[in-house]
Scaffold this active site. Structure first.
Site, PDB file in Angstrom:
ATOM      1  N   GLY A  46      39.961  43.717  37.003  1.00  0.00           N
ATOM      2  CA  GLY A  46      39.632  42.293  37.052  1.00  0.00           C
ATOM      3  C   GLY A  46      40.796  41.615  37.729  1.00  0.00           C
ATOM      4  O   GLY A  46      41.280  42.088  38.754  1.00  0.00           O
ATOM      5  N   GLU A  47      41.290  40.562  37.136  1.00  0.00           N
ATOM      6  CA  GLU A  47      42.445  39.862  37.692  1.00  0.00           C
ATOM      7  C   GLU A  47      43.537  39.858  36.625  1.00  0.00           C
ATOM      8  O   GLU A  47      43.364  39.252  35.554  1.00  0.00           O
ATOM      9  CB  GLU A  47      42.009  38.439  38.077  1.00  0.00           C
ATOM     10  CG  GLU A  47      42.916  37.771  39.063  1.00  0.00           C
ATOM     11  CD  GLU A  47      43.201  38.603  40.306  1.00  0.00           C
ATOM     12  OE1 GLU A  47      42.265  39.090  40.938  1.00  0.00           O
ATOM     13  OE2 GLU A  47      44.398  38.765  40.621  1.00  0.00           O
ATOM     14  N   SER A  48      44.621  40.563  36.914  1.00  0.00           N
ATOM     15  CA  SER A  48      45.649  40.739  35.877  1.00  0.00           C
ATOM     16  C   SER A  48      46.258  39.400  35.441  1.00  0.00           C
ATOM     17  O   SER A  48      46.554  39.207  34.259  1.00  0.00           O
ATOM     18  CB  SER A  48      46.742  41.691  36.368  1.00  0.00           C
ATOM     19  OG  SER A  48      47.268  41.265  37.595  1.00  0.00           O
ATOM     20  N   CYS A  78      43.152  49.771  37.098  1.00  0.00           N
ATOM     21  CA  CYS A  78      43.458  48.737  38.094  1.00  0.00           C
ATOM     22  C   CYS A  78      44.220  47.553  37.474  1.00  0.00           C
ATOM     23  O   CYS A  78      45.379  47.708  37.125  1.00  0.00           O
ATOM     24  CB  CYS A  78      42.164  48.313  38.790  1.00  0.00           C
ATOM     25  SG  CYS A  78      42.472  47.594  40.398  1.00  0.00           S
ATOM     26  N   ARG A 105      51.206  45.282  43.128  1.00  0.00           N
ATOM     27  CA  ARG A 105      49.854  44.700  43.148  1.00  0.00           C
ATOM     28  C   ARG A 105      49.324  44.644  44.576  1.00  0.00           C
ATOM     29  O   ARG A 105      50.093  44.494  45.516  1.00  0.00           O
ATOM     30  CB  ARG A 105      49.881  43.269  42.602  1.00  0.00           C
ATOM     31  CG  ARG A 105      50.106  43.177  41.124  1.00  0.00           C
ATOM     32  CD  ARG A 105      50.052  41.721  40.679  1.00  0.00           C
ATOM     33  NE  ARG A 105      48.721  41.161  40.829  1.00  0.00           N
ATOM     34  CZ  ARG A 105      48.472  39.858  40.921  1.00  0.00           C
ATOM     35  NH1 ARG A 105      49.447  38.990  40.938  1.00  0.00           N
ATOM     36  NH2 ARG A 105      47.230  39.430  41.019  1.00  0.00           N
ATOM     37  N   ILE A 134      39.746  48.952  44.573  1.00  0.00           N
ATOM     38  CA  ILE A 134      39.404  47.560  44.897  1.00  0.00           C
ATOM     39  C   ILE A 134      40.648  46.692  44.717  1.00  0.00           C
ATOM     40  O   ILE A 134      41.113  46.516  43.593  1.00  0.00           O
ATOM     41  CB  ILE A 134      38.263  47.041  43.988  1.00  0.00           C
ATOM     42  CG1 ILE A 134      37.020  47.928  44.130  1.00  0.00           C
ATOM     43  CG2 ILE A 134      37.922  45.590  44.339  1.00  0.00           C
ATOM     44  CD1 ILE A 134      35.948  47.654  43.098  1.00  0.00           C
ATOM     45  N   ARG A 135      41.171  46.216  45.810  1.00  0.00           N
ATOM     46  CA  ARG A 135      42.434  45.443  45.776  1.00  0.00           C
ATOM     47  C   ARG A 135      43.406  46.100  44.775  1.00  0.00           C
ATOM     48  O   ARG A 135      43.969  45.464  43.890  1.00  0.00           O
ATOM     49  CB  ARG A 135      42.160  43.971  45.405  1.00  0.00           C
ATOM     50  CG  ARG A 135      41.371  43.233  46.485  1.00  0.00           C
ATOM     51  CD  ARG A 135      41.126  41.774  46.159  1.00  0.00           C
ATOM     52  NE  ARG A 135      40.461  41.594  44.879  1.00  0.00           N
ATOM     53  CZ  ARG A 135      41.032  41.086  43.789  1.00  0.00           C
ATOM     54  NH1 ARG A 135      42.274  40.678  43.830  1.00  0.00           N
ATOM     55  NH2 ARG A 135      40.350  40.990  42.679  1.00  0.00           N
ATOM     56  N   HIS A 170      38.636  52.906  39.901  1.00  0.00           N
ATOM     57  CA  HIS A 170      37.605  52.472  38.945  1.00  0.00           C
ATOM     58  C   HIS A 170      36.538  53.547  38.690  1.00  0.00           C
ATOM     59  O   HIS A 170      35.446  53.453  39.264  1.00  0.00           O
ATOM     60  CB  HIS A 170      36.875  51.247  39.506  1.00  0.00           C
ATOM     61  CG  HIS A 170      37.715  50.028  39.618  1.00  0.00           C
ATOM     62  ND1 HIS A 170      37.780  49.085  38.622  1.00  0.00           N
ATOM     63  CD2 HIS A 170      38.511  49.582  40.609  1.00  0.00           C
ATOM     64  CE1 HIS A 170      38.579  48.105  38.995  1.00  0.00           C
ATOM     65  NE2 HIS A 170      39.041  48.382  40.194  1.00  0.00           N
ATOM     66  N   GLU A 172      34.589  53.709  36.314  1.00  0.00           N
ATOM     67  CA  GLU A 172      33.419  53.066  35.685  1.00  0.00           C
ATOM     68  C   GLU A 172      32.433  52.540  36.718  1.00  0.00           C
ATOM     69  O   GLU A 172      31.304  52.201  36.386  1.00  0.00           O
ATOM     70  CB  GLU A 172      33.882  51.947  34.730  1.00  0.00           C
ATOM     71  CG  GLU A 172      34.299  50.634  35.374  1.00  0.00           C
ATOM     72  CD  GLU A 172      35.685  50.676  36.034  1.00  0.00           C
ATOM     73  OE1 GLU A 172      36.316  51.760  36.104  1.00  0.00           O
ATOM     74  OE2 GLU A 172      36.131  49.600  36.493  1.00  0.00           O
TER      75      GLU A 172
HETATM   76  N1  GLN Z   1      44.321  42.843  42.483  1.00  0.00           N
HETATM   77  C1  GLN Z   1      43.989  42.681  41.095  1.00  0.00           C
HETATM   78  C2  GLN Z   1      45.195  42.220  40.284  1.00  0.00           C
HETATM   79  O1  GLN Z   1      46.246  42.085  40.807  1.00  0.00           O
HETATM   80  C3  GLN Z   1      43.464  43.968  40.509  1.00  0.00           C
HETATM   81  C4  GLN Z   1      42.153  44.340  41.145  1.00  0.00           C
HETATM   82  C5  GLN Z   1      41.223  45.109  40.270  1.00  0.00           C
HETATM   83  O2  GLN Z   1      41.396  45.198  39.046  1.00  0.00           O
HETATM   84  N2  GLN Z   1      40.196  45.644  40.863  1.00  0.00           N
HETATM   85  O3  GLN Z   1      45.077  41.968  39.130  1.00  0.00           O
END
Ligand code: GLN
Length: 191
Positions: A46-48, A78, A105, A134-135, A170, A172
């Site tokens: 998600g977004e940390s 992630c 990150r 993913i990112r 990921h 999942e």
């Molecule tokens: N780029 C996101 C972060 O810095 C992590 C991306 C992800 O969990 N798929 O939190």
């Protein structure tokens, strides 16, 4: 066995589904009391920064850190890996800070923001695994107690220290259940 999945933000439902497919109970964790009834925890992608903020607002950060330090098996994917890291490149503070790794990150930059590779992975089994990034972050450096589990193109993307397992990618988001089966085996051994 009951596996908690941190459900404050991000891709928690896919983890819940994978655990259920393996015939174990999964519980969405939203408040600190939820931590008392689980045998292990998955912290999703998600977004940390958002998840870290929500962990503070819900007053879960401290109790969660304590549970993990006391030995609760925990898997971060992630953003989950970023939340668990002791050091985050370019940032002065960490969040849970329980595994002795320094993460970078968005390590793959914009060009390869998201990509997937197929790879046979020794600690998981014989079948090739699809790894979805993913990112994604990767691990820049780590302490002596951290076990390196997987490198892709030379970058460390999976590691383990005692009860804490982290992956940049990921599992999942694929149909495969082997990584979840691996995490369940970590919980089994701990209990
Ligand atoms: N780029 C996101 C972060 O810095 C992590 C991306 C992800 O969990 N798929 O939190």
């Amino acid at each position: 066995m009951k596996v908690g999945v941190l459900a404050l933000q991000g891709g928690f439902s896919e983890h819940v589904n994978h655990i259920k497919k393996l015939n174990h109970k999964a519980m969405e964790v939203r408040k600190k009391e939820d931590l008392d009834s689980i045998d292990g925890l998955i912290i999703p992608g998600g977004e940390s920064t958002t998840m870290g903020k929500l962990l503070r607002e819900t007053k879960m950060l401290e109790p969660l850190r304590n549970k993990i330090i006391e030995g609760m098996p925990t898997w971060g994917t992630c953003a989950g890996m970023i939340l668990l890291a002791k050091e985050i490149g370019g940032k002065d503070n960490n969040y849970i800070g329980a595994i002795d790794i320094k993460v970078r990150r968005n390590a793959y930059g914009s060009q390869k923001d998201s990509f997937s590779v197929k790879k046979q992975i020794e600690f998981i089994g014989d079948a090739p695994q699809e790894l979805v990034f993913i990112r994604a972050p990767y691990i820049d450096s780590h302490g002596d107690d951290v076990e390196e589990l997987l490198r892709v193109d030379g970058n460390l993307v999976a590691a383990k220290q005692k009860n804490i397992f982290v992956t940049s990618f990921h599992p999942e988001l694929t149909d495969g259940l082997d990584f979840h089966r691996y995490f369940l085996s970590i919980i089994e051994r701990a209990s």
